[in-house]
Write an enzyme that holds these catalytic residues in place. Structure first.
Site, mmCIF file in Angstrom:
data_model
loop_
_atom_site.group_PDB
_atom_site.id
_atom_site.type_symbol
_atom_site.label_atom_id
_atom_site.label_comp_id
_atom_site.label_asym_id
_atom_site.label_seq_id
_atom_site.Cartn_x
_atom_site.Cartn_y
_atom_site.Cartn_z
ATOM 1 N N LYS A 92 0.851 -1.207 0.000
ATOM 2 C CA LYS A 92 0.000 0.000 0.000
ATOM 3 C C LYS A 92 0.876 1.241 0.000
ATOM 4 O O LYS A 92 2.049 1.179 0.382
ATOM 5 C CB LYS A 92 -0.909 0.041 1.232
ATOM 6 C CG LYS A 92 -0.208 0.000 2.608
ATOM 7 C CD LYS A 92 0.259 1.317 3.179
ATOM 8 C CE LYS A 92 0.871 1.182 4.575
ATOM 9 N NZ LYS A 92 1.680 2.323 5.008
ATOM 10 N N PRO B 262 9.728 -4.418 0.017
ATOM 11 C CA PRO B 262 10.790 -4.222 1.014
ATOM 12 C C PRO B 262 10.202 -3.960 2.400
ATOM 13 O O PRO B 262 9.089 -3.441 2.517
ATOM 14 C CB PRO B 262 11.552 -3.000 0.498
ATOM 15 C CG PRO B 262 10.651 -2.329 -0.465
ATOM 16 C CD PRO B 262 9.707 -3.360 -1.006
ATOM 17 N N GLY C 80 10.412 -2.352 6.460
ATOM 18 C CA GLY C 80 10.840 -1.081 7.057
ATOM 19 C C GLY C 80 10.648 0.053 6.079
ATOM 20 O O GLY C 80 11.335 1.072 6.111
ATOM 21 N N GLY D 185 7.370 1.361 4.982
ATOM 22 C CA GLY D 185 6.115 2.118 4.987
ATOM 23 C C GLY D 185 5.148 1.643 3.922
ATOM 24 O O GLY D 185 4.190 2.333 3.568
ATOM 25 N N LEU D 186 5.400 0.424 3.385
ATOM 26 C CA LEU D 186 4.557 -0.107 2.316
ATOM 27 C C LEU D 186 3.618 -1.212 2.806
ATOM 28 O O LEU D 186 2.865 -1.795 2.024
ATOM 29 C CB LEU D 186 5.434 -0.629 1.164
ATOM 30 C CG LEU D 186 6.312 0.428 0.482
ATOM 31 C CD1 LEU D 186 7.231 -0.221 -0.546
ATOM 32 C CD2 LEU D 186 5.450 1.503 -0.191
ATOM 33 N N GLY D 187 3.669 -1.526 4.085
ATOM 34 C CA GLY D 187 2.698 -2.459 4.680
ATOM 35 C C GLY D 187 2.914 -3.917 4.325
ATOM 36 O O GLY D 187 1.969 -4.707 4.431
ATOM 37 N N SER E 279 2.053 -6.488 7.099
ATOM 38 C CA SER E 279 0.618 -6.425 7.395
ATOM 39 C C SER E 279 -0.196 -7.091 6.291
ATOM 40 O O SER E 279 -1.188 -7.784 6.558
ATOM 41 C CB SER E 279 0.168 -4.963 7.534
ATOM 42 O OG SER E 279 0.878 -4.319 8.567
ATOM 43 N N SER E 280 0.221 -6.882 5.037
ATOM 44 C CA SER E 280 -0.503 -7.471 3.913
ATOM 45 C C SER E 280 -0.355 -8.991 3.912
ATOM 46 O O SER E 280 -1.321 -9.728 3.646
ATOM 47 C CB SER E 280 0.006 -6.879 2.597
ATOM 48 O OG SER E 280 -0.787 -7.314 1.522
ATOM 49 N N ASP F 117 -2.335 -1.695 10.577
ATOM 50 C CA ASP F 117 -2.493 -1.630 9.115
ATOM 51 C C ASP F 117 -3.152 -2.875 8.537
ATOM 52 O O ASP F 117 -3.490 -2.903 7.358
ATOM 53 C CB ASP F 117 -1.122 -1.484 8.449
ATOM 54 C CG ASP F 117 -0.663 -0.036 8.354
ATOM 55 O OD1 ASP F 117 -1.479 0.856 8.659
ATOM 56 O OD2 ASP F 117 0.491 0.188 7.964
HETATM 57 O O1 C5P Z 1 -0.203 -1.536 15.133
HETATM 58 P P1 C5P Z 1 1.224 -1.662 14.791
HETATM 59 O O2 C5P Z 1 1.899 -2.816 15.471
HETATM 60 O O3 C5P Z 1 1.525 -1.624 13.334
HETATM 61 O O4 C5P Z 1 1.914 -0.348 15.365
HETATM 62 C C1 C5P Z 1 3.290 -0.266 15.600
HETATM 63 C C2 C5P Z 1 3.545 0.896 16.533
HETATM 64 O O5 C5P Z 1 3.285 2.133 15.881
HETATM 65 C C3 C5P Z 1 2.652 0.909 17.759
HETATM 66 O O6 C5P Z 1 3.211 0.152 18.794
HETATM 67 C C4 C5P Z 1 2.616 2.380 18.107
HETATM 68 O O7 C5P Z 1 3.791 2.750 18.786
HETATM 69 C C5 C5P Z 1 2.659 3.055 16.748
HETATM 70 N N1 C5P Z 1 1.315 3.380 16.243
HETATM 71 C C6 C5P Z 1 0.612 4.415 16.825
HETATM 72 N N2 C5P Z 1 -0.634 4.736 16.355
HETATM 73 C C7 C5P Z 1 -1.174 4.079 15.318
HETATM 74 C C8 C5P Z 1 -0.474 3.021 14.714
HETATM 75 C C9 C5P Z 1 0.776 2.702 15.192
HETATM 76 O O8 C5P Z 1 1.091 5.047 17.770
HETATM 77 N N3 C5P Z 1 -2.381 4.428 14.883
#
Ligand code: C5P
Length: 277
Positions: A8, A92, A94, A96-98, A101-102, A134
């Protein structure tokens, strides 16, 4: 069962403020893109999950979000199974492309189909939210507004197809780090963070502020991309480190990628994609 797990980009990402649960409330316009991992899920009788990935830098133990997804599916449905998950990594990490999560969402969709649990979009999005902020977006894989901590998904039609050129420098940005440092971060002098409007879409990313402070190459990339004739808008995706440029067609994006590789060097990962898919 084989599935494509698309990446994404966040066309816009506004962080509204911190929440009592440690997350942040956000409002983000997200779209799946044509870049995708390939996932294969095989199940059998027994118990246990194994993850295999053609990229050795990706953790292949229980911490991999694909493995977490299989465990959460079991926790929510009570189904017992052995699962083998194979991931052909194209997205890749780290970045920001998810990607992670995908992959996790694809595993949920696959297990729901294999076990005929008919959880539906809402049921799958609920399990997805227990894996990561995500992950719910990747259940439907359509352009959408994400709200709350990212788990409230409202599909939306984009004005048209976007051609994107993606650029990831040879370092990643940690998402928890970016959120943690957001409130103390400030705008660097001479760097343009303002919303860019093109074709009815507003492109802006609040996480550029902390990311640009620590990683000086990122604002240099943004300014360079915005100065190129093919570029209609350029910004960071998610918490970075991928920067993307919106172009009007594939040839323009390819030309931009070739020039960027000359200018920034070949350690920069690049890709030309379409959105949505
Ligand atoms: O939900 P996820 O594990 O991807 O989030 C990683 C980290 O990013 C969370 O532990 C939090 O520190 C931060 N985060 C946040 N608010 C969001 C999504 C992520 O603070 N809406």
């Amino acid at each position: 069962m084989k599935l494509r797990a698309p990446a994404k980009v966040n066309l816009s990402l506004r962080i509204l403020g911190p929440r009592p649960d440690g997350f942040h409330d956000l409002e983000s316009l997200m779209t799946p893109i044509s870049l995708a991992d390939e996932i294969e899920v095989e199940t059998g009788i027994g118990q246990g999950v194994s993850v295999h990935c053609d990229d050795a830098t990706i953790p292949q133990d229980a911490s991999n979000l694909a493995a977490v997804a299989a465990r959460q599916f079991h926790a929510h449905t009570g189904r017992r199974f052995v699962a083998r998950i194979d991931i052909r990594k194209r997205i890749p990490s780290g970045a920001g492309l998810g990607g992670g999560s995908s992959d996790a969402a694809a595993v949920l969709v696959a297990l729901d189909a294999i076990f005929e649990t008919n959880l539906g979009v809402m049921g799958l999005e609920k399990i997805a939210a227990s894996i990561g902020s995500d992950v719910p977006f990747f259940i439907r894989r359509v352009p959408a507004w994400a709200r709350g901590r990212g788990e409230r998904i409202e599909p939306v039609a984009l004005p048209g197809t976007l051609t994107l050129a993606l650029f990831k420098p040879p370092f990643g940005v940690s998402t928890p780090w970016a959120y943690k440092n957001l409130s103390a971060s400030s705008e660097l002098p001479g760097v343009d963070y303002a919303a860019q409007n093109w074709n009815g879409i507003e492109f802006v990313n609040d996480l550029e502020r902390p990311a640009f402070e620590k990683y000086a190459l990122l604002p240099v990339m943004k300014a360079w991309l915005r100065g190129q004739p093919e570029c209609r808008a350029a910004l960071m995706s998610g918490s970075g480190s991928t920067m993307f440029a919106v172009c009007e067609h594939r040839d323009a994006a390819r030309g931009l990628v070739a020039r960027a590789s000359e200018y920034f060097g070949t350690t920069m990962w690049t890709s030309v994609c379409e959105a949505p898919v």
